[in-house]
Write a protein that holds these residues in place. Sequence first.
Motif, PDB file in Angstrom:
ATOM      1  N   GLU A  97       0.788  -1.232  -0.057  1.00 17.88           N
ATOM      2  CA  GLU A  97       0.069   0.020  -0.073  1.00 17.88           C
ATOM      3  C   GLU A  97       0.977   1.347  -0.176  1.00 17.88           C
ATOM      4  OE1 GLU A  97      -0.263  -2.446   2.308  1.00 17.88           O
ATOM      5  OE2 GLU A  97      -2.061  -3.495   1.253  1.00 17.88           O
ATOM      6  N   GLU A  98       1.727   1.195   0.881  1.00 18.85           N
ATOM      7  CA  GLU A  98       2.854   2.410   0.893  1.00 18.85           C
ATOM      8  C   GLU A  98       3.361   2.437  -0.437  1.00 18.85           C
ATOM      9  OE1 GLU A  98       5.725   3.613   4.175  1.00 18.85           O
ATOM     10  OE2 GLU A  98       5.323   1.370   4.192  1.00 18.85           O
ATOM     11  N   PHE A  99       4.021   1.480  -1.213  1.00 20.11           N
ATOM     12  CA  PHE A  99       4.576   1.613  -2.596  1.00 20.11           C
ATOM     13  C   PHE A  99       3.650   2.004  -3.482  1.00 20.11           C
ATOM     14  CE2 PHE A  99       6.731   0.791  -6.316  1.00 20.11           C
ATOM     15  CZ  PHE A  99       7.949   1.288  -6.294  1.00 20.11           C
ATOM     16  N   GLN A 100       2.274   1.784  -3.102  1.00 20.20           N
ATOM     17  CA  GLN A 100       1.440   2.125  -4.393  1.00 20.20           C
ATOM     18  C   GLN A 100       1.281   3.630  -4.358  1.00 20.20           C
ATOM     19  OE1 GLN A 100      -0.273   0.115  -6.586  1.00 20.20           O
ATOM     20  NE2 GLN A 100      -1.242   2.008  -7.542  1.00 20.20           N
ATOM     21  N   ARG A 101       1.437   4.291  -3.046  1.00 20.35           N
ATOM     22  CA  ARG A 101       1.348   5.885  -2.972  1.00 20.35           C
ATOM     23  C   ARG A 101       2.370   6.367  -3.743  1.00 20.35           C
ATOM     24  NH1 ARG A 101      -0.313   4.853   2.283  1.00 20.35           N
ATOM     25  NH2 ARG A 101       1.717   5.443   3.126  1.00 20.35           N
ATOM     26  N   LEU A 102       3.702   5.508  -3.704  1.00 17.96           N
ATOM     27  CA  LEU A 102       4.819   6.240  -4.122  1.00 17.96           C
ATOM     28  C   LEU A 102       4.985   6.000  -5.867  1.00 17.96           C
ATOM     29  CD1 LEU A 102       7.444   4.382  -1.882  1.00 17.96           C
ATOM     30  CD2 LEU A 102       6.930   6.845  -1.878  1.00 17.96           C
ATOM     31  N   TYR A 103       4.155   4.856  -6.114  1.00 15.38           N
ATOM     32  CA  TYR A 103       3.951   4.461  -7.624  1.00 15.38           C
ATOM     33  C   TYR A 103       2.955   5.612  -8.398  1.00 15.38           C
ATOM     34  CZ  TYR A 103       3.233   1.912 -11.983  1.00 15.38           C
ATOM     35  OH  TYR A 103       2.953   1.631 -13.125  1.00 15.38           O
ATOM     36  N   GLU A 104       2.019   5.976  -7.546  1.00 12.05           N
ATOM     37  CA  GLU A 104       1.131   6.837  -8.169  1.00 12.05           C
ATOM     38  C   GLU A 104       1.362   8.500  -7.913  1.00 12.05           C
ATOM     39  OE1 GLU A 104      -2.454   5.937  -5.554  1.00 12.05           O
ATOM     40  OE2 GLU A 104      -3.073   4.276  -6.821  1.00 12.05           O
ATOM     41  N   GLY A 105       2.414   8.503  -7.247  1.00  8.51           N
ATOM     42  CA  GLY A 105       2.976   9.895  -7.564  1.00  8.51           C
ATOM     43  C   GLY A 105       2.694  10.775  -6.393  1.00  8.51           C
ATOM     44  N   SER A 106       1.916  10.208  -5.243  1.00  9.73           N
ATOM     45  CA  SER A 106       1.955  11.311  -4.206  1.00  9.73           C
ATOM     46  C   SER A 106       3.026  11.268  -3.322  1.00  9.73           C
ATOM     47  CB  SER A 106       0.749  10.612  -3.253  1.00  9.73           C
ATOM     48  OG  SER A 106       0.833   9.475  -2.929  1.00  9.73           O
ATOM     49  N   ALA A 107       3.845  10.549  -3.615  1.00  9.09           N
ATOM     50  CA  ALA A 107       5.185  10.710  -2.801  1.00  9.09           C
ATOM     51  C   ALA A 107       6.310   9.989  -3.758  1.00  9.09           C
ATOM     52  CB  ALA A 107       5.317   9.804  -1.365  1.00  9.09           C
ATOM     53  N   LYS A 108       7.323  10.769  -3.935  1.00  7.53           N
ATOM     54  CA  LYS A 108       8.102  10.720  -5.085  1.00  7.53           C
ATOM     55  C   LYS A 108       9.665  10.067  -4.377  1.00  7.53           C
ATOM     56  CE  LYS A 108       6.433  13.471  -8.635  1.00  7.53           C
ATOM     57  NZ  LYS A 108       5.182  12.906  -8.797  1.00  7.53           N
ATOM     58  N   THR A 109       9.830  10.223  -3.196  1.00  4.35           N
ATOM     59  CA  THR A 109      11.056  10.057  -2.540  1.00  4.35           C
ATOM     60  C   THR A 109      11.003   9.329  -1.239  1.00  4.35           C
ATOM     61  OG1 THR A 109      11.747  12.253  -3.062  1.00  4.35           O
ATOM     62  CG2 THR A 109      13.117  11.119  -1.445  1.00  4.35           C
ATOM     63  N   VAL A 110      12.011   8.155  -1.245  1.00  4.08           N
ATOM     64  CA  VAL A 110      12.012   7.380  -0.075  1.00  4.08           C
ATOM     65  C   VAL A 110      13.160   7.843   0.977  1.00  4.08           C
ATOM     66  CG1 VAL A 110      12.764   5.090   0.775  1.00  4.08           C
ATOM     67  CG2 VAL A 110      11.488   5.204  -1.356  1.00  4.08           C
ATOM     68  N   PHE A 111      12.817   8.018   2.081  1.00  2.76           N
ATOM     69  CA  PHE A 111      13.762   8.467   3.178  1.00  2.76           C
ATOM     70  C   PHE A 111      14.106   7.016   3.873  1.00  2.76           C
ATOM     71  CE2 PHE A 111      11.362  12.210   2.314  1.00  2.76           C
ATOM     72  CZ  PHE A 111      12.422  13.161   2.332  1.00  2.76           C
ATOM     73  N   ALA A 112      15.227   6.823   4.243  1.00  2.00           N
ATOM     74  CA  ALA A 112      15.765   5.615   4.995  1.00  2.00           C
ATOM     75  C   ALA A 112      17.026   5.922   5.425  1.00  2.00           C
ATOM     76  CB  ALA A 112      16.069   4.482   3.982  1.00  2.00           C
ATOM     77  N   ARG A 113      17.365   4.957   6.642  1.00  2.00           N
ATOM     78  CA  ARG A 113      18.549   5.080   7.509  1.00  2.00           C
ATOM     79  C   ARG A 113      19.170   3.988   6.883  1.00  2.00           C
ATOM     80  NH1 ARG A 113      19.838   8.528  10.788  1.00  2.00           N
ATOM     81  NH2 ARG A 113      17.923   9.200  11.274  1.00  2.00           N
ATOM     82  N   SER A 114      20.738   4.232   6.795  1.00  2.00           N
ATOM     83  CA  SER A 114      21.616   3.054   6.497  1.00  2.00           C
ATOM     84  C   SER A 114      21.977   2.319   7.473  1.00  2.00           C
ATOM     85  CB  SER A 114      22.830   3.614   5.801  1.00  2.00           C
ATOM     86  OG  SER A 114      23.675   4.372   6.810  1.00  2.00           O
ATOM     87  N   ILE A 115      22.515   1.052   7.293  1.00  2.00           N
ATOM     88  CA  ILE A 115      22.985   0.149   8.428  1.00  2.00           C
ATOM     89  C   ILE A 115      24.049   0.740   9.263  1.00  2.00           C
ATOM     90  CG2 ILE A 115      22.126  -1.672   7.172  1.00  2.00           C
ATOM     91  CD1 ILE A 115      25.067  -2.369   6.539  1.00  2.00           C
ATOM     92  N   ASP A 116      24.685   1.950   8.972  1.00  2.00           N
ATOM     93  CA  ASP A 116      25.620   2.390   9.553  1.00  2.00           C
ATOM     94  C   ASP A 116      25.056   3.783  10.094  1.00  2.00           C
ATOM     95  OD1 ASP A 116      25.777   4.231   7.499  1.00  2.00           O
ATOM     96  OD2 ASP A 116      27.750   3.630   6.762  1.00  2.00           O
ATOM     97  N   GLY A 117      24.004   4.119  10.008  1.00  2.75           N
ATOM     98  CA  GLY A 117      23.341   5.402  10.740  1.00  2.75           C
ATOM     99  C   GLY A 117      23.264   6.617   9.987  1.00  2.75           C
ATOM    100  N   ARG A 118      23.620   6.620   8.664  1.00  2.97           N
ATOM    101  CA  ARG A 118      23.375   7.780   7.910  1.00  2.97           C
ATOM    102  C   ARG A 118      21.989   7.789   7.345  1.00  2.97           C
ATOM    103  NH1 ARG A 118      27.858   6.702   3.498  1.00  2.97           N
ATOM    104  NH2 ARG A 118      27.577   4.635   3.762  1.00  2.97           N
ATOM    105  N   SER A 119      21.594   8.930   7.034  1.00  2.00           N
ATOM    106  CA  SER A 119      20.083   9.287   6.402  1.00  2.00           C
ATOM    107  C   SER A 119      20.339   9.298   4.998  1.00  2.00           C
ATOM    108  CB  SER A 119      19.416  10.410   6.975  1.00  2.00           C
ATOM    109  OG  SER A 119      19.369  10.359   8.321  1.00  2.00           O
ATOM    110  N   ILE A 120      19.477   8.870   4.036  1.00  2.00           N
ATOM    111  CA  ILE A 120      19.597   9.050   2.713  1.00  2.00           C
ATOM    112  C   ILE A 120      17.814   9.169   2.266  1.00  2.00           C
ATOM    113  CG2 ILE A 120      19.354   6.229   2.534  1.00  2.00           C
ATOM    114  CD1 ILE A 120      20.972   6.613   0.245  1.00  2.00           C
ATOM    115  N   ARG A 121      18.014   9.721   1.135  1.00  2.00           N
ATOM    116  CA  ARG A 121      16.623  10.231   0.533  1.00  2.00           C
ATOM    117  C   ARG A 121      17.077   9.785  -1.131  1.00  2.00           C
ATOM    118  NH1 ARG A 121      15.260  16.151   0.353  1.00  2.00           N
ATOM    119  NH2 ARG A 121      16.894  16.069  -1.324  1.00  2.00           N
TER     120      ARG A 121
END
Length: 73
Positions: free
Chosen positions: A13-37
Amino acid sequence: MKNIIVNLSISAEEFQRLYEGSAKTVFARSIDGRSIRFPAGILRPFVLHSGIRGTFQIDFDEDNRFQSIQRLG
């Protein structure tokens, strides 16, 4: 080439929102603690019926531009 490793768990469901364009970016934290978009579109090859789950390595060039992504597990 630089890389970062992230563990992702994105529901279908979350990815469907990304696919439909309501959200275009994924925010995540790497295994070493860095933030990435990064653009959600790079994950499309990894979408399953249940969503996206696993550990991924994202490679960047020296200017921090996306180069490739691979699933590690």
